[in-house]
Design an enzyme around this catalytic site. Structure first.
Site, short mmCIF file in Angstrom:
data_model
loop_
_atom_site.label_atom_id
_atom_site.label_comp_id
_atom_site.label_asym_id
_atom_site.label_seq_id
_atom_site.Cartn_x
_atom_site.Cartn_y
_atom_site.Cartn_z
N HIS A 153 34.09 -56.90 -17.81
CA HIS A 153 34.81 -57.84 -17.27
C HIS A 153 35.53 -57.76 -16.05
CE1 HIS A 153 34.58 -59.00 -21.64
NE2 HIS A 153 35.18 -57.69 -21.82
N SER A 283 30.05 -58.94 12.06
CA SER A 283 30.69 -60.40 12.24
C SER A 283 30.75 -60.69 13.82
CB SER A 283 31.99 -60.35 11.52
OG SER A 283 32.73 -61.60 12.09
#
Length: 478
Positions: A153, A283
């Site tokens: 999870h 970026s």
């Protein structure tokens, strides 16, 4: 020079390898058509039709010098691609012109070629999967003993190892190799079946001799590298084949997608990174960034393959009787693009697997921050063996755990649970005894052995049986 005023698929220019692009090129397609026409003529000659050796040799001599201009010009007149290429081939082979495509329907060259190309493309996909397995094998063995947090999870669970986690990626790919092998082993040609699959035209050619008609079907299949053709067909091979093949590609895409998501999460955690080249820009605005762009691209292309696999499923479901032509335009795009996109996925998978960077100190820090909570049961059991009261010890650990958790989550500090337990003399354990209990290597179970056993039983046989795939290099264009 590349045209810049027309749409050009990025599958060729950015993602797929030259080898895969060639398999879906006009050269591959139309030379295969001509090879099929040669095989048909040769086999018909051997079975007694009035075809000469000179005619066959003329056809063979012109397999590769395709006169595209003539075929394109003719297709504009007759609106039929196969007959246009029959015509163009005949211009180059005047003595054989009359026996080209003898008794055949368009699907003789069209469908049989599609099967041949899919076979070659599947073999290339398999080679690249094997190459990834070889790279992941080395990675898995190298890090088989390195403890790392396991997650369920996406919450910290019991420990595993970095190498054991890589076997999960390999297990998916092993299943994919098994599925591809099954598809390849059951792949058949459409064969020599005539217009609606009844072989009526060939019955006429051989004056009703069924044995010769049946033999022709078998002979052509073997000549083209297949043991069998389909027992029965309509005008086309069963369109379920395209669905089966693309479902297989989808399964490979699913495996790669899962790997890429895992790596993106690991890179966010600063534990494992994909390769990042010296001059690579992460970026345009944030110069410090090291984005997992190759893993993200795997996800983007894999998603396309998974969705694309629905195209042949719908096509197979909606064919009418012996065939309808609403399959053609769709399958020209869907099948080729699935292979090209998946080829791009595997190029990236190979590239990443070869250069993954592991940050062992970050991994160890994450383990040390979570392991104290996981180890409390072990500490409590050892303390009970020394005469402690389980209920009292349990309550102490519960209280210390809540305080340590607040320190980590509320104050952003390190996990000091073990220090609190050591400072409490009520546990009856020395600091060395407690620290020995929480040695991460004691919490990884059989992970190292599982890595070794899995590789020995499943990976090594695949690599040994596909040794020609071990020297493949990933082709990354951007």
């Amino acid at each position: 020079m590349t045209r810049t005023d027309l749409y050009s698929t990025p599958l060729n220019s950015r993602y797929a390898s030259k080898e895969m692009s060639f398999l879906f090129s006009d050269d591959m397609k139309f030379t295969t058509w001509r090879k099929l026409w040669v095989a048909l003529a040769e086999c018909e000659k051997e079975l007694g039709l009035n075809i000469t050796e000179e005619q066959v040799n003329e056809l063979k001599a012109n397999i590769y010098n395709i006169n595209y201009e003539e075929a394109i010009k003719r297709e504009k007149e007759v609106r039929h691609d196969v007959m246009s290429h029959v015509y163009a081939y005949g211009l180059q082979c005047p003595s054989a012109k009359g026996i080209i495509h003898l008794g055949a329907t368009s699907c003789y060259v069209g469908d049989n070629t599609d099967v041949i190309i899919m076979k070659e493309a599947l073999l290339l996909i398999k080679k690249k999967i094997v190459s990834v397995l070889a790279l992941l094998k080395e990675f898995s063995l190298k890090y088989k003993n390195m403890p790392t947090l396991g997650f369920t999870h996406f919450q910290p669970a019991q420990l595993t190892t970095v190498g054991k986690r890589a076997t999960l990626w390999m297990q998916d790919l092993v299943m994919d190799v098994e599925n591809i092998d099954h598809v390849l082993s059951t792949l058949k040609l459409r064969g020599v079946k005539g217009t609606t699959g009844t072989q009526a035209s060939f019955m006429a050619l051989f004056e009703g001799d069924e044995s010769k008609v049946k033999a022709l079907d078998v002979m052509v299949a073997k000549r083209m590298g297949f043991e069998k053709s389909y027992g029965v067909t309509g005008q086309t091979y069963p369109r379920k084949l395209d669905s089966i093949v693309l479902n297989t590609l989808s399964e490979v895409a699913q495996s790669a997608y899962k790997f890429s998501n895992d790596l993106r999460l690991l890179q966010s955690m600063k534990e494992v990174e994909e390769p990042f080249e010296k001059n690579q820009i992460g970026s345009s605005a944030m110069a410090y960034k090291r984005n997992p762009m190759r893993s993200e691209r795997i996800g983007a292309l894999a998603r396309y393959v998974i969705v694309d696999s629905l195209n042949p499923a719908v096509t197979a479901a909606t064919q009418w009787f012996e065939r309808t032509l609403d399959d053609s335009a769709n399958k020209r795009i869907a099948v080729a693009e699935a292979f090209l996109a998946l080829d791009g996925v595997l190029n990236l998978y190979m590239n990443i697997s070869e250069g993954m960077v592991v940050y062992d100190k970050v991994i160890a820090a994450h383990v040390n921050n979570e392991l104290p909570f996981m180890a409390t049961e072990n500490i409590m059991m050892e303390a009970v063996k020394k005469g402690g009261d389980r209920q009292e010890l349990h309550e102490k650990i519960r209280g210390y755990s809540m305080e340590a958790s607040q320190r980590v989550k509320g104050e952003g500090l390190n996990n000091d649970l073990i220090d609190r337990i050591i400072a409490d003399g009520g546990f009856g354990l020395t600091e060395n005894e407690i620290r020995d209990i929480i040695d991460p290597n004691k919490f990884i179970g059989r992970s190292p052995s599982q890595v070794e056993e899995f590789i020995e039983e499943y990976i090594n046989p695949i690599l040994e049986n596909n040794s020609e795939a071990l020297n493949l290099k990933a082709e990354i264009n951007v």
